[in-house]
Write a protein that holds these residues in place. Structure first.
Motif, PDB file in Angstrom:
ATOM      1  N   ALA A   1     -74.788  91.196 123.786  1.00 40.91           N
ATOM      2  CA  ALA A   1     -76.067  91.087 124.492  1.00 40.91           C
ATOM      3  C   ALA A   1     -76.990  90.073 123.811  1.00 40.91           C
ATOM      4  CB  ALA A   1     -76.738  92.463 124.566  1.00 40.91           C
ATOM      5  N   THR A   2     -76.953  90.040 122.482  1.00 41.70           N
ATOM      6  CA  THR A   2     -77.761  89.064 121.739  1.00 41.70           C
ATOM      7  C   THR A   2     -77.304  87.638 122.069  1.00 41.70           C
ATOM      8  OG1 THR A   2     -77.842  90.684 119.939  1.00 41.70           O
ATOM      9  CG2 THR A   2     -78.607  88.449 119.437  1.00 41.70           C
ATOM     10  N   LEU A   3     -75.990  87.454 122.049  1.00 45.90           N
ATOM     11  CA  LEU A   3     -75.465  86.105 122.300  1.00 45.90           C
ATOM     12  C   LEU A   3     -75.729  85.671 123.743  1.00 45.90           C
ATOM     13  CD1 LEU A   3     -72.153  86.179 120.225  1.00 45.90           C
ATOM     14  CD2 LEU A   3     -74.462  85.487 119.555  1.00 45.90           C
ATOM     15  N   LEU A   4     -75.751  86.629 124.658  1.00 40.13           N
ATOM     16  CA  LEU A   4     -76.080  86.281 126.049  1.00 40.13           C
ATOM     17  C   LEU A   4     -77.514  85.763 126.135  1.00 40.13           C
ATOM     18  CD1 LEU A   4     -74.454  89.092 128.236  1.00 40.13           C
ATOM     19  CD2 LEU A   4     -73.918  86.629 128.243  1.00 40.13           C
ATOM     20  N   MET A   5     -78.429  86.379 125.389  1.00 39.79           N
ATOM     21  CA  MET A   5     -79.824  85.909 125.390  1.00 39.79           C
ATOM     22  C   MET A   5     -79.906  84.497 124.817  1.00 39.79           C
ATOM     23  SD  MET A   5     -81.884  89.315 124.131  1.00 39.79           S
ATOM     24  CE  MET A   5     -83.515  88.531 124.147  1.00 39.79           C
ATOM     25  N   GLU A   6     -79.145  84.259 123.755  1.00 37.66           N
ATOM     26  CA  GLU A   6     -79.148  82.913 123.165  1.00 37.66           C
ATOM     27  C   GLU A   6     -78.597  81.895 124.169  1.00 37.66           C
ATOM     28  OE1 GLU A   6     -77.040  82.477 119.446  1.00 37.66           O
ATOM     29  OE2 GLU A   6     -77.218  80.284 119.514  1.00 37.66           O
ATOM     30  N   GLN A   7     -77.511  82.276 124.801  1.00 39.27           N
ATOM     31  CA  GLN A   7     -76.866  81.376 125.766  1.00 39.27           C
ATOM     32  C   GLN A   7     -77.811  81.044 126.918  1.00 39.27           C
ATOM     33  OE1 GLN A   7     -72.614  81.943 126.540  1.00 39.27           O
ATOM     34  NE2 GLN A   7     -73.155  82.370 128.643  1.00 39.27           N
ATOM     35  N   ALA A   8     -78.631  82.020 127.319  1.00 39.24           N
ATOM     36  CA  ALA A   8     -79.563  81.820 128.432  1.00 39.24           C
ATOM     37  C   ALA A   8     -80.825  81.086 127.990  1.00 39.24           C
ATOM     38  CB  ALA A   8     -79.923  83.167 129.045  1.00 39.24           C
ATOM     39  N   GLY A   9     -80.936  80.770 126.696  1.00 36.96           N
ATOM     40  CA  GLY A   9     -82.114  80.058 126.215  1.00 36.96           C
ATOM     41  C   GLY A   9     -83.298  80.979 125.954  1.00 36.96           C
ATOM     42  N   GLU A  10     -83.073  82.291 126.014  1.00 35.46           N
ATOM     43  CA  GLU A  10     -84.170  83.220 125.726  1.00 35.46           C
ATOM     44  C   GLU A  10     -84.419  83.342 124.235  1.00 35.46           C
ATOM     45  OE1 GLU A  10     -83.292  86.951 127.738  1.00 35.46           O
ATOM     46  OE2 GLU A  10     -82.421  85.768 129.364  1.00 35.46           O
ATOM     47  N   LEU A  11     -83.435  82.980 123.446  1.00 36.26           N
ATOM     48  CA  LEU A  11     -83.587  82.961 121.990  1.00 36.26           C
ATOM     49  C   LEU A  11     -83.079  81.611 121.494  1.00 36.26           C
ATOM     50  CD1 LEU A  11     -82.053  86.441 120.962  1.00 36.26           C
ATOM     51  CD2 LEU A  11     -84.483  85.826 120.954  1.00 36.26           C
ATOM     52  N   SER A  12     -83.801  81.034 120.518  1.00 39.66           N
ATOM     53  CA  SER A  12     -83.258  79.843 119.868  1.00 39.66           C
ATOM     54  C   SER A  12     -82.133  80.297 118.948  1.00 39.66           C
ATOM     55  CB  SER A  12     -84.344  79.164 119.041  1.00 39.66           C
ATOM     56  OG  SER A  12     -84.657  79.977 117.928  1.00 39.66           O
ATOM     57  N   ALA A  13     -81.383  79.322 118.409  1.00 41.90           N
ATOM     58  CA  ALA A  13     -80.289  79.672 117.505  1.00 41.90           C
ATOM     59  C   ALA A  13     -80.820  80.460 116.312  1.00 41.90           C
ATOM     60  CB  ALA A  13     -79.570  78.405 117.039  1.00 41.90           C
ATOM     61  N   THR A  14     -81.924  79.992 115.748  1.00 35.55           N
ATOM     62  CA  THR A  14     -82.508  80.668 114.580  1.00 35.55           C
ATOM     63  C   THR A  14     -82.904  82.101 114.914  1.00 35.55           C
ATOM     64  OG1 THR A  14     -83.422  78.516 114.059  1.00 35.55           O
ATOM     65  CG2 THR A  14     -84.237  80.372 112.762  1.00 35.55           C
ATOM     66  N   GLN A  15     -83.529  82.258 116.074  1.00 37.27           N
ATOM     67  CA  GLN A  15     -83.958  83.602 116.473  1.00 37.27           C
ATOM     68  C   GLN A  15     -82.760  84.504 116.739  1.00 37.27           C
ATOM     69  OE1 GLN A  15     -86.313  82.463 119.844  1.00 37.27           O
ATOM     70  NE2 GLN A  15     -88.221  82.615 118.678  1.00 37.27           N
ATOM     71  N   SER A  16     -81.763  83.938 117.387  1.00 40.46           N
ATOM     72  CA  SER A  16     -80.573  84.721 117.698  1.00 40.46           C
ATOM     73  C   SER A  16     -79.942  85.251 116.409  1.00 40.46           C
ATOM     74  CB  SER A  16     -79.591  83.841 118.470  1.00 40.46           C
ATOM     75  OG  SER A  16     -78.361  84.481 118.605  1.00 40.46           O
ATOM     76  N   LYS A  17     -79.889  84.386 115.384  1.00 39.56           N
ATOM     77  CA  LYS A  17     -79.307  84.821 114.109  1.00 39.56           C
ATOM     78  C   LYS A  17     -80.138  85.929 113.482  1.00 39.56           C
ATOM     79  CE  LYS A  17     -77.392  80.263 113.226  1.00 39.56           C
ATOM     80  NZ  LYS A  17     -77.503  79.059 112.388  1.00 39.56           N
ATOM     81  N   ALA A  18     -81.459  85.819 113.620  1.00 42.23           N
ATOM     82  CA  ALA A  18     -82.327  86.853 113.041  1.00 42.23           C
ATOM     83  C   ALA A  18     -82.133  88.181 113.779  1.00 42.23           C
ATOM     84  CB  ALA A  18     -83.782  86.409 113.107  1.00 42.23           C
ATOM     85  N   VAL A  19     -82.014  88.117 115.103  1.00 42.98           N
ATOM     86  CA  VAL A  19     -81.787  89.347 115.870  1.00 42.98           C
ATOM     87  C   VAL A  19     -80.423  89.939 115.499  1.00 42.98           C
ATOM     88  CG1 VAL A  19     -81.463  90.309 118.184  1.00 42.98           C
ATOM     89  CG2 VAL A  19     -83.299  88.651 117.768  1.00 42.98           C
ATOM     90  N   LEU A  20     -79.420  89.059 115.355  1.00 42.14           N
ATOM     91  CA  LEU A  20     -78.082  89.537 114.977  1.00 42.14           C
ATOM     92  C   LEU A  20     -78.122  90.281 113.637  1.00 42.14           C
ATOM     93  CD1 LEU A  20     -75.434  86.792 115.816  1.00 42.14           C
ATOM     94  CD2 LEU A  20     -75.580  89.118 116.717  1.00 42.14           C
ATOM     95  N   GLN A  21     -78.871  89.722 112.685  1.00 41.68           N
ATOM     96  CA  GLN A  21     -78.972  90.394 111.379  1.00 41.68           C
ATOM     97  C   GLN A  21     -79.462  91.818 111.548  1.00 41.68           C
ATOM     98  OE1 GLN A  21     -77.657  89.663 108.645  1.00 41.68           O
ATOM     99  NE2 GLN A  21     -77.024  87.724 109.564  1.00 41.68           N
TER     100      GLN A  21
END
Ligand code: ADP
Ligand code: MG
Ligand code: ZN
Length: 480
Positions: free
Chosen positions: A377-397
């Motif tokens: 679900a996190t990666l889907l948000m990143e893919q859709a541009g809802e999260l930048s790469a940096t943000q996606s990594k922070a959410v993943l953590q």
């Protein structure tokens, strides 16, 4: 990769000892734990006190069979022998091992490039205690004092003996790497070379050309990293060639690899089987697993690394070399299920692979319990541009630490919101205006300032900005 001098080839066979992940030892109920306080997991059986009797651990038999099946071996009825010799780490003065009839007979292992290496046998035996030599070089010779910890004494081992089918140092390394992957996938072993739970002995000989009989071999003991396997085999082959070209002969012996010096040196001349006075262990009955038992073990074995790599390759289509490296390590660490789940949820395979091989792989053991759907679900948000790469990594953590969670809620709690259209342009202009000197140096060609400006912009956007958009914004402004 250094090559051997013209006309020479090497022949290598590896003997790999792997500790089994049982809760208890092979012949007693003592805990099988790495890293406990010395001499706390011991009893009369694993100390070899008079009158103590061994009782075979069924789970160890099951794990040994798992390894045999994973290596395409013939699983057969077997028995135990005593291998007699003295060493302070072995209080019984003999090791219970398997001799003429191992639990796993011939099998094979296919390397990722398709080369097949034969397996002679994979037998059960007990580990010895662990000695630590203080003073001198850290070896027993010339040390001031020796300490012995019997916690490891009696820990179940499977020794996997390859046929002499390996033909280069790189191939020896690849074999050890693939074997480690298979051992981990079998669930029988954790494959941790740095903790000594997988240890490699390399037998190396050389000959002129491919059709000569095998030369005399030397055995290099206890290689404890893939890198040392490769380096030691390469060094040893070159040493033997130099010796032979000088008119000398190779003596069969056991050698030690000195990692720091990058050299092998003589430990002892090779002992023969008759030196050990092998005889049948009178305190144990033969091991005769029923075919039902073997079938159950087989049915519980998951897919092996080769098949799991093939799955990832098919998801990626035509993987690049970098992606092949990533998927090799993702499978080896048992993280491929995250990639598969993310792709099934709609994430593109390269993104799923990259985040898994970086963010998840870096998170250590906790990752085993992480909810793959939350990662997807996190990666889907990143893919859709809802999260930048940096943000996606922070959410993943956050997802990893908590074992799961709702990435939308996590993103909101962190204040990660999508940047409004044009917001990045405004911030770019502001940051440039605030640092006129740096900007003019940057425009004059000082490329080091790229990082300076990127950092300022990332800070101003709390990591929300997309790295590529920042680079593009700086580029257009610089050339304007
Ligand atoms: P031993 O009983 O003395 O340990 P094995 O026949 O069991 O000898 O072989 C031990 C290992 O040495 C195996 O992995 C085998 O592949 C390897 N080996 C045997 N002969 C050679 C050789 N000439 N060169 C390199 N490796 C060899
Ligand atoms: Mg041997
Ligand atoms: Zn014990």
């Amino acid at each position: 990769m250094s090559a051997l001098p013209d006309g020479w080839t090497m022949v290598v066979g590896l003997e790999v000892h792997t500790e089994l992940r049982t809760d208890t030892k092979l012949f007693c109920g003592c805990a099988n734990n790495f890293g406990d306080e010395p001499n706390t997991n011991i009893c009369p059986v694993c100390l070899g006190l008079p009158g103590a009797l061994p009782v075979l651990n069924q789970r160890a038999v099951e794990y040994a069979i798992r390894i045999g099946l994973a290596l395409n071996c013939v699983v057969q009825n077997s028995s135990f022998h005593r291998k007699n010799y003295f060493y302070p780490d072995m209080p019984k003065d003999f090791q219970i091992s398997q001799y003429d009839v191992p639990i796993n007979g011939p099998g094979y292992l296919d390397l990722p490039d398709g080369v097949r290496v034969g397996i002679e046998r994979a037998h059960l035996e007990e580990d010895t205690g662990k000695t630590t030599h203080l003073g001198g070089t850290g070896r027993i010779h010339g040390s001031d004092e020796s300490l012995v910890d019997y916690n490891r004494s009696g820990v179940p081992l499977v020794e996997i003996v390859s046929c002499p089918d390996i033909r280069s140092a790189a191939q020896a390394r690849a074999y050890a790497a693939e074997l480690r992957s298979i051992l981990i996938a079998s669930g029988a072993s954790d494959g941790r070379m740095e903790e000594g739970s997988m240890r490699v002995d390399a037998n190396v000989s050389v000959r002129r050309g491919d059709d000569q009989p095998f030369g005399t071999r030397c055995e290099i003991k206890n290689l404890n990293s893939l890198r040392s396997v490769q380096r030691a085999v390469e060094y040893e082959a070159l040493r033997q060639i130099a010796l032979l070209e000088d008119g000398g002969t190779v003596t069969q012996e056991t050698r030690h690899w000195d990692e720091d010096a990058g050299k092998t040196h003589t430990l002892r001349t090779k002992e023969e089987a008759y030196d050990y006075r092998y005889f049948p262990e009178p305190d144990l009955v033969p091991v005769e697993p029923t075919s039902e038992f073997i079938d159950t073990v087989r049915s519980e074995l998951g897919p092996m690394p080769a098949e799991r790599r093939a799955t990832l390759v098919s998801l990626l289509g035509e993987p690049t070399d970098a992606q092949l490296d990533q998927l090799l390590s993702v499978v080896e660490q048992g993280l491929d299920s995250f990639v598969v789940a993310a792709v099934a949820a709609g994430v593109n395979a390269p993104l799923a692979l990259t985040r898994t091989s970086n963010e998840l792989a870096a998170s250590g053991d906790v990752v085993a319990t992480v909810d793959a759907q939350a990662v997807a679900a996190t990666l889907l948000m990143e893919q859709a541009g809802e999260l930048s790469a940096t943000q996606s990594k922070a959410v993943l953590q956050e997802v990893i630490v908590n074992g799961g969670g709702d990435p939308k809620a996590i993103a909101k709690a962190k204040g990660f919101e999508q940047m409004a259209d044009g917001a990045l342009d405004t911030i770019l202009d502001e940051v440039i205006a605030a640092h006129p000197d740096e900007w003019s140096r940057f425009c004059d060609g000082d490329d080091k300032l790229q990082g300076f400006f990127t950092g300022k912009i990332m800070a101003a956007t709390k990591g929300q900005a997309d790295g590529k958009a920042v680079a593009a914004g700086l580029r257009t402004r610089r050339s304007a």
